[in-house]
Design a protein around this motif. Structure first.
Motif, mmCIF file in Angstrom:
data_model
loop_
_atom_site.group_PDB
_atom_site.id
_atom_site.type_symbol
_atom_site.label_atom_id
_atom_site.label_comp_id
_atom_site.label_asym_id
_atom_site.label_seq_id
_atom_site.Cartn_x
_atom_site.Cartn_y
_atom_site.Cartn_z
ATOM 1 N N GLU A 248 49.739 42.631 37.914
ATOM 2 C CA GLU A 248 48.275 42.835 37.756
ATOM 3 C C GLU A 248 48.110 41.418 37.179
ATOM 4 N N TYR A 249 46.794 40.591 37.686
ATOM 5 C CA TYR A 249 46.653 39.311 36.937
ATOM 6 C C TYR A 249 45.045 39.422 36.971
ATOM 7 N N ASP A 250 44.418 38.983 35.879
ATOM 8 C CA ASP A 250 43.109 38.868 35.707
ATOM 9 C C ASP A 250 42.259 39.891 36.300
ATOM 10 N N GLY A 251 42.869 41.340 35.945
ATOM 11 C CA GLY A 251 42.236 42.472 36.165
ATOM 12 C C GLY A 251 42.297 42.796 37.960
ATOM 13 N N HIS A 252 43.061 41.921 38.732
ATOM 14 C CA HIS A 252 43.561 42.479 39.931
ATOM 15 C C HIS A 252 44.780 42.779 40.174
ATOM 16 N N PRO A 269 49.902 31.253 38.686
ATOM 17 C CA PRO A 269 48.748 32.192 39.438
ATOM 18 C C PRO A 269 47.927 31.384 39.840
ATOM 19 N N GLU A 270 47.051 30.467 39.190
ATOM 20 C CA GLU A 270 45.843 30.085 39.304
ATOM 21 C C GLU A 270 46.003 29.467 40.884
ATOM 22 N N LEU A 273 45.223 31.784 43.660
ATOM 23 C CA LEU A 273 44.026 32.587 43.536
ATOM 24 C C LEU A 273 42.976 32.458 44.731
ATOM 25 N N THR A 274 42.538 30.937 44.663
ATOM 26 C CA THR A 274 41.782 30.399 45.869
ATOM 27 C C THR A 274 42.042 30.930 47.175
#
Lengths: 289, 231
Positions: A248-252, A269-270, A273-274
């Protein structure tokens, strides 16, 4: 995003009274643009009936089907060929190419049926076949092609009128695993790049990873729907229930095809994400139960 | 004796031939007096009357003096002899003879024409039907993909038109060729290919095509496109 296909409470009965058979029972689902839905199930589960109904080849006994703006379940029989011609592309198990026509003309004839002149139809067919890597086979008769090539011609034929929805009936059944995967990747690429919805009916377990969603049909009803997630690192489709890793990362919640992808994701992770936003297909708003 | 008959009998000038049980010598050869039904041989009137035991004659050939109109003379002879004699000018006589031959052969030719039409119809219909049956699945695919019935009918009509145009063209060419060759093989038979006959053959072919296309068209209309998903 508006779904391309909306199926609401569709039932199909054959016969009546004591001999009545309900092949499809109260089925509802939607398919979004760019989504690849795989319908699986045992023999006699109603897959063929459902596919025939979705393709406007068979009328449901009850329920509604909408393809784009067209409500096909209540449509006059005389208008259905037009919907099949322009809104739906068919890919068959046996390829079903016309044996007397060249690859080019097998594709062009469908554009001609839709009203294009012979030269326009051939031009469009030629472009499509070249895009699908068959530029060197344009004048070949189907009997001279390999199974994979035949199926690519069939896919070109399905695409020539730029339909919103592609229905594929066991598209890998007559292909070896290499060509089967090649065809499935092609269908997925078409769905994603051209935002067409693809519904595949198949027994082939090997193609599950290509689909965004797997629908299990049994006794005419959907059971145990398996939604596929996209691994944000490698882009593979992953069965959410069987993913070897998740985080789970950033609520997802993210699913991974292997521990390696999972670990790579956690490092930065960033940067994924895109990509994840671009790769995740729009899933239907209503899911069957 | 007519040259065609003499040729077929292997005879020539000066040879002997038996007519009505008596032997005659061929003194000359004529042309154009043989047709598909009979031929004409000239002998002296006295010989014919002696051999046939009758003084009756069927035809007498008259030649009018210069300055006299054959039509007027013929009308005068007919009027003078009531119903016993029928005098005709050469064109009228030729026309009447042609009519007699046509009347004698027309029924046979009509029966042959009808048989030809029926055989052609059966062959065309069977060919189209078998071809449609053979391609049934492919027509089903086209129907599933979105082809309308009229578009499929067009395929059958195109097939029928092509088959019949080729068939009629080949038949006309063969008849034309036969017209050239036949008189060489059978000298007393002539084959004429008229424009009227070509038109008749064309119309018959059209009729055959329309009838032959009915069964395949009906078959296509009944074709269930959903069969393509049934393996």
């Amino acid at each position: 995003m508006e779904p391309i296909l909306v199926v609401e409470s569709v039932t199909r009965r054959f016969g009546s009274g004591a001999t009545e058979v309900v092949a499809v029972k109260d089925i509802s689902f939607t398919v979004a643009p760019g989504e690849v839905a795989l319908i699986m199930g045992p023999s006699g589960s109603g897959k063929t009936t459902l596919l025939s109904i979705l393709g406007g080849l068979l009328k449901p006994s009850a329920g509604h089907i909408q393809i784009g703006p067209d409500e096909v379940s209540s449509m006059d029989e005389r208008r259905l060929p037009e919907v099949r011609l322009r809104r739906i592309g068919f890919v068959f198990q046996d390829f079903n190419l016309l044996s007397a026509l060249s690859c080019l003309d097998n594709v062009a004839i469908v554009a001609q049926l839709a009203g294009l002149s012979l030269s326009q139809a051939r031009q469009r067919a030629r472009q499509l076949l070249q895009q699908l890597g068959l530029g060197h086979r344009l004048s070949f008769l189907p009997e001279k092609l390999s199974g994979g090539e035949k199926q690519r011609v069939a896919i070109a034929r399905a695409l020539v009128n730029q339909p919103d929805l592609i229905l594929a009936d066991e598209p890998t059944a007559n292909l070896d695993s290499h060509h089967g995967h090649e065809i499935m990747r092609l269908l997925r690429r078409i769905a994603k790049e051209e935002k067409r919805s693809v519904i595949i009916v198949s027994h082939d377990q090997r193609i599950k990873d290509i689909a965004d969603r797997v629908l299990w049909l049994e006794d005419g009803q959907f059971k145990n729907i398996v939604e596929m997630a996209v691994d944000p690192v490698c882009g593979m489709s992953v069965d959410r229930g069987r993913a070897p890793a998740r985080t789970e990362y950033d609520g997802h919640l993210f699913y991974f095809c292997a521990r390696g992808c999972h670990d790579e994701f956690l490092v930065a992770p960033e940067q994924f994400l895109t990509r994840q936003v671009q790769m995740t297909p729009s899933l239907p708003s209503s899911a069957p139960t | 004796m007519d040259g065609v008959v003499a040729h077929s009998l292997g005879l020539g000038l000066g040879d002997e031939v038996e007519i009505l049980g008596e032997t005659f010598t061929i003194a000359g050869l004529t042309e154009g007096l043989t047709n598909i039904i009979n031929s004409v041989t000239f002998i002296r009137l006295q010989d014919f009357q002696r051999l046939s035991g009758s003084e009756a004659v069927s035809y007498a050939l008259l030649k009018v003096k210069p300055g006299y109109d054959p039509g007027t003379v013929a009308a005068a002879i007919t009027a003078r002899n009531d119903d016993d004699v029928n005098a005709l000018t050469r064109p009228d006589f030729a026309r009447e003879e042609r009519q007699i031959i046509q009347d004698m052969s027309v029924e046979v030719i009509n029966i042959m024409n009808l048989a030809g039409l029926l055989i052609g119809l059966a062959v065309t219909a069977l060919t189209l039907y078998t071809s449609t049956l053979h391609k049934r699945r492919e027509y089903g695919v086209l129907k599933a993909i979105g082809a309308k019935n009229w578009q499929l009918y067009t395929v059958v009509i195109a097939q029928a038109s092509l088959s019949l145009t080729l068939g009629a063209g080949l038949a006309i060419a063969l008849v034309w060729l036969l017209g050239l060759v036949l008189p060489l093989a059978i000298p007393n038979a002539a084959l004429a290919l008229t424009g009227q006959a070509v038109i008749r053959v064309g119309l018959a072919a059209l009729l055959m095509g329309m009838i032959a296309a009915l069964a395949p068209a009906w078959q296509m209309a009944r074709l269930d496109p959903a069969q393509v998903f049934r393996g």
